[in-house]
Motif scaffolding. Sequence first.
Motif, PDB file in Angstrom:
ATOM      1  N   ARG A   2       0.824  -1.190   0.000  1.00 41.35           N
ATOM      2  CA  ARG A   2       0.000   0.000   0.000  1.00 41.35           C
ATOM      3  C   ARG A   2       0.864   1.247   0.000  1.00 41.35           C
ATOM      4  NH1 ARG A   2      -1.476  -0.130   5.122  1.00 41.35           N
ATOM      5  NH2 ARG A   2       0.413  -1.319   5.339  1.00 41.35           N
ATOM      6  N   PRO A   3       0.294   2.366  -0.412  1.00 43.85           N
ATOM      7  CA  PRO A   3       1.065   3.599  -0.350  1.00 43.85           C
ATOM      8  C   PRO A   3       1.368   3.924   1.111  1.00 43.85           C
ATOM      9  CG  PRO A   3      -1.242   4.067  -0.826  1.00 43.85           C
ATOM     10  CD  PRO A   3      -1.067   2.594  -0.920  1.00 43.85           C
ATOM     11  N   ARG A  60       4.046   6.597   3.683  1.00 44.93           N
ATOM     12  CA  ARG A  60       4.099   8.015   4.031  1.00 44.93           C
ATOM     13  C   ARG A  60       4.511   8.877   2.847  1.00 44.93           C
ATOM     14  NH1 ARG A  60       7.766   7.031   9.061  1.00 44.93           N
ATOM     15  NH2 ARG A  60       8.226   5.246   7.786  1.00 44.93           N
ATOM     16  N   SER A 109      -0.128  12.067   2.056  1.00 41.58           N
ATOM     17  CA  SER A 109      -0.661  11.489   3.296  1.00 41.58           C
ATOM     18  C   SER A 109      -0.286  12.359   4.489  1.00 41.58           C
ATOM     19  CB  SER A 109      -0.165  10.060   3.484  1.00 41.58           C
ATOM     20  OG  SER A 109       1.183  10.040   3.849  1.00 41.58           O
ATOM     21  N   LEU A 126      -6.232  16.852   9.189  1.00 41.89           N
ATOM     22  CA  LEU A 126      -7.122  16.204  10.160  1.00 41.89           C
ATOM     23  C   LEU A 126      -6.761  16.587  11.592  1.00 41.89           C
ATOM     24  CD1 LEU A 126      -7.333  12.634   8.571  1.00 41.89           C
ATOM     25  CD2 LEU A 126      -9.141  14.344   8.622  1.00 41.89           C
ATOM     26  N   GLY A 161      -5.684   1.700   9.479  1.00 39.58           N
ATOM     27  CA  GLY A 161      -4.265   1.967   9.245  1.00 39.58           C
ATOM     28  C   GLY A 161      -3.558   0.727   8.729  1.00 39.58           C
ATOM     29  N   PHE A 162      -3.872  -0.414   9.308  1.00 36.64           N
ATOM     30  CA  PHE A 162      -3.230  -1.679   8.958  1.00 36.64           C
ATOM     31  C   PHE A 162      -3.619  -2.153   7.558  1.00 36.64           C
ATOM     32  CE2 PHE A 162      -3.297  -6.465   9.460  1.00 36.64           C
ATOM     33  CZ  PHE A 162      -1.917  -6.621   9.398  1.00 36.64           C
ATOM     34  N   ARG A 163      -4.910  -2.076   7.258  1.00 38.46           N
ATOM     35  CA  ARG A 163      -5.396  -2.606   5.983  1.00 38.46           C
ATOM     36  C   ARG A 163      -5.351  -1.604   4.837  1.00 38.46           C
ATOM     37  NH1 ARG A 163      -4.427  -7.543   6.415  1.00 38.46           N
ATOM     38  NH2 ARG A 163      -5.904  -8.901   7.455  1.00 38.46           N
ATOM     39  N   GLY A 171      -3.617   1.604   4.853  1.00 40.71           N
ATOM     40  CA  GLY A 171      -2.481   2.519   4.789  1.00 40.71           C
ATOM     41  C   GLY A 171      -2.643   3.724   5.694  1.00 40.71           C
ATOM     42  N   PRO A 172      -1.558   4.505   5.879  1.00 35.90           N
ATOM     43  CA  PRO A 172      -1.591   5.586   6.863  1.00 35.90           C
ATOM     44  C   PRO A 172      -2.599   6.697   6.544  1.00 35.90           C
ATOM     45  CG  PRO A 172       0.505   5.556   5.691  1.00 35.90           C
ATOM     46  CD  PRO A 172      -0.236   4.336   5.265  1.00 35.90           C
ATOM     47  N   GLU A 173      -2.706   7.083   5.277  1.00 36.73           N
ATOM     48  CA  GLU A 173      -3.597   8.197   4.940  1.00 36.73           C
ATOM     49  C   GLU A 173      -5.061   7.829   5.229  1.00 36.73           C
ATOM     50  OE1 GLU A 173      -3.522   9.431   0.874  1.00 36.73           O
ATOM     51  OE2 GLU A 173      -4.637  11.268   1.282  1.00 36.73           O
ATOM     52  N   ALA A 181      -5.730   7.409   8.896  1.00 38.74           N
ATOM     53  CA  ALA A 181      -5.965   8.690   9.584  1.00 38.74           C
ATOM     54  C   ALA A 181      -7.385   9.187   9.331  1.00 38.74           C
ATOM     55  CB  ALA A 181      -4.951   9.722   9.116  1.00 38.74           C
ATOM     56  N   ILE A 182      -7.857   9.056   8.091  1.00 41.25           N
ATOM     57  CA  ILE A 182      -9.211   9.543   7.756  1.00 41.25           C
ATOM     58  C   ILE A 182     -10.276   8.733   8.510  1.00 41.25           C
ATOM     59  CG2 ILE A 182     -10.908   9.798   5.888  1.00 41.25           C
ATOM     60  CD1 ILE A 182      -8.483  10.292   3.999  1.00 41.25           C
ATOM     61  N   THR A 202      -6.946   9.670  15.033  1.00 44.37           N
ATOM     62  CA  THR A 202      -6.274  10.052  13.782  1.00 44.37           C
ATOM     63  C   THR A 202      -4.789   9.694  13.863  1.00 44.37           C
ATOM     64  OG1 THR A 202      -7.806  11.893  13.485  1.00 44.37           O
ATOM     65  CG2 THR A 202      -5.763  11.995  12.240  1.00 44.37           C
ATOM     66  N   TYR A 207      -2.939   6.720  11.580  1.00 42.32           N
ATOM     67  CA  TYR A 207      -1.784   7.037  10.735  1.00 42.32           C
ATOM     68  C   TYR A 207      -0.541   6.252  11.188  1.00 42.32           C
ATOM     69  CZ  TYR A 207       1.522   9.802   8.000  1.00 42.32           C
ATOM     70  OH  TYR A 207       2.482  10.188   7.105  1.00 42.32           O
ATOM     71  N   GLY A 257      -0.650   2.608  10.281  1.00 42.84           N
ATOM     72  CA  GLY A 257      -0.429   2.465   8.844  1.00 42.84           C
ATOM     73  C   GLY A 257       1.034   2.633   8.481  1.00 42.84           C
ATOM     74  N   ALA A 258       1.688   3.628   9.081  1.00 42.86           N
ATOM     75  CA  ALA A 258       3.104   3.880   8.776  1.00 42.86           C
ATOM     76  C   ALA A 258       3.988   2.772   9.339  1.00 42.86           C
ATOM     77  CB  ALA A 258       3.505   5.232   9.368  1.00 42.86           C
ATOM     78  N   THR A 312       3.251  -0.367   9.914  1.00 44.03           N
ATOM     79  CA  THR A 312       3.055  -1.704   9.340  1.00 44.03           C
ATOM     80  C   THR A 312       3.130  -1.685   7.803  1.00 44.03           C
ATOM     81  OG1 THR A 312       0.650  -1.404   9.266  1.00 44.03           O
ATOM     82  CG2 THR A 312       1.552  -2.414  11.255  1.00 44.03           C
ATOM     83  N   ALA A 313       3.660  -0.593   7.237  1.00 43.75           N
ATOM     84  CA  ALA A 313       3.683  -0.463   5.768  1.00 43.75           C
ATOM     85  C   ALA A 313       4.450  -1.597   5.089  1.00 43.75           C
ATOM     86  CB  ALA A 313       4.280   0.879   5.379  1.00 43.75           C
TER      87      ALA A 313
END
Lengths: 281, 169
Positions: A6-7, A9, A13, A20, B42-44, B46-48, B51-52, B77, B81, B84-85, B87-88
Amino acid sequence: MAYSRRPSRTPRSRFTLALLLLTAVTLLVLDLPGTGPLDPVRNALGAAFRPFRAAGNAVFEPISNGWKGAFGYDDLRDENEQLKAQLEERKSEEADVKRLQQKVADLSKINDVRVEQQKTRVAEVVSGPLNSFEQTLEIDAGSSDGIKKGMAVITGRARGKGGAVLGRISEVRSGSSTVQLLTEVDVSIGVRTQKGDIGTATGQGQGKPLVIESIDEPTLSPGDYLWTSGLDRSRFPADLYVGRVTKVTKAVEGVERVVEAEPAADLTSRYVRVVLREPPK
Amino acid sequence: MSWPRTALIVLVALVLQVTLLSRFSYEGARPDLMILLAVMAGFRLGPERGAIVGFAAGVSFDIVLSTPLGLSALVYTIIGYAVGAATAGMVRTSRWAAPVVAAAGSAAGMLLYALVGAVLGEPTLSGPSLASIVVLVAAVNAVLAPLASRALVWARTDERDRRQPFLAR
């Protein structure tokens, strides 16, 4: 099941995150206690969520009751609770007689003291704490029922008959209000012992005892009963049962005396009474 | 990503939290399904998107809580994020990955919530023991992680993605 990379940082993002976080901080600043410009928005969104909540309650209440029935009560516990309640009731009655005797003695000295009857409004608890950090209840009575911020809330005792102080109104909406429990840290109420000594009871957090301050009576001991003092400007009317002293430590050099009390109110009550007495400004 | 599906998941999670999970408590600690959404997003996703989804879950929870509006949104949030970061580059074929990440992320979320709440003057450190909150929320969320993970994977793919499956990736 394999997932694609996945994309991570990216500048985009980070920009989204910053946006946010800025929004969240702005909401926090706008919602600081005492300002309240977001209250109408919050109330409107809360009202929009109410039908979903009601539907959820209708579906899940039997499950919750089943859980409590399976794991919360057995016969032995019931019997034990009944015996405890009877004992508490008897002790409470004896202490109440002593308190009333003391009161009659005081009244005979001061003729112009009056005990006024307060109007109350019955309300149903529609929600308890929603997460681990919340110590409030929501009731189904609000400003349209005459409820005002700061009013006292009473309920039944956890053991025995009679009422006891539960907390005070901290937020009022048109059809509902939030009750701050007396166990919360910044809640403090004036109390009087059965011997007539006056002090304050301050919450220390959920599940923790109240701390009693300003009572220097050296004979104060575990088991003593506490009522609201109802002194001038108090938001609580006099003579509402608060709880019992559970621990008294003696003052030693450099360390103050500590008096703790267990609140008597049943914090899991389904119904409460709001005392419709104008709160002090 | 289907935003209507994501909104539906957040709404269902909020109803479950408010009407079911908040009724169960151990030593005053209660499960927290909303932080699980942030962590698993975040895990599934991604970070962006983490966060949303974390922000959406937090702000909707804030509306029904008595704590300041924005407190949960801020914490969730950051957690969405951060998970996600962190576990990228993680291999996510293991069946234990989701529960482990859910437990660790939820524990971190509860600690951060208590810390930020205390800084803002909220009584977050005076209630139930923080250790019992962290352990309970982490344990419950580890169990519910596969369910939340499936729901978010469902939200990740909308009708257009189904027609053009390669674009979904």
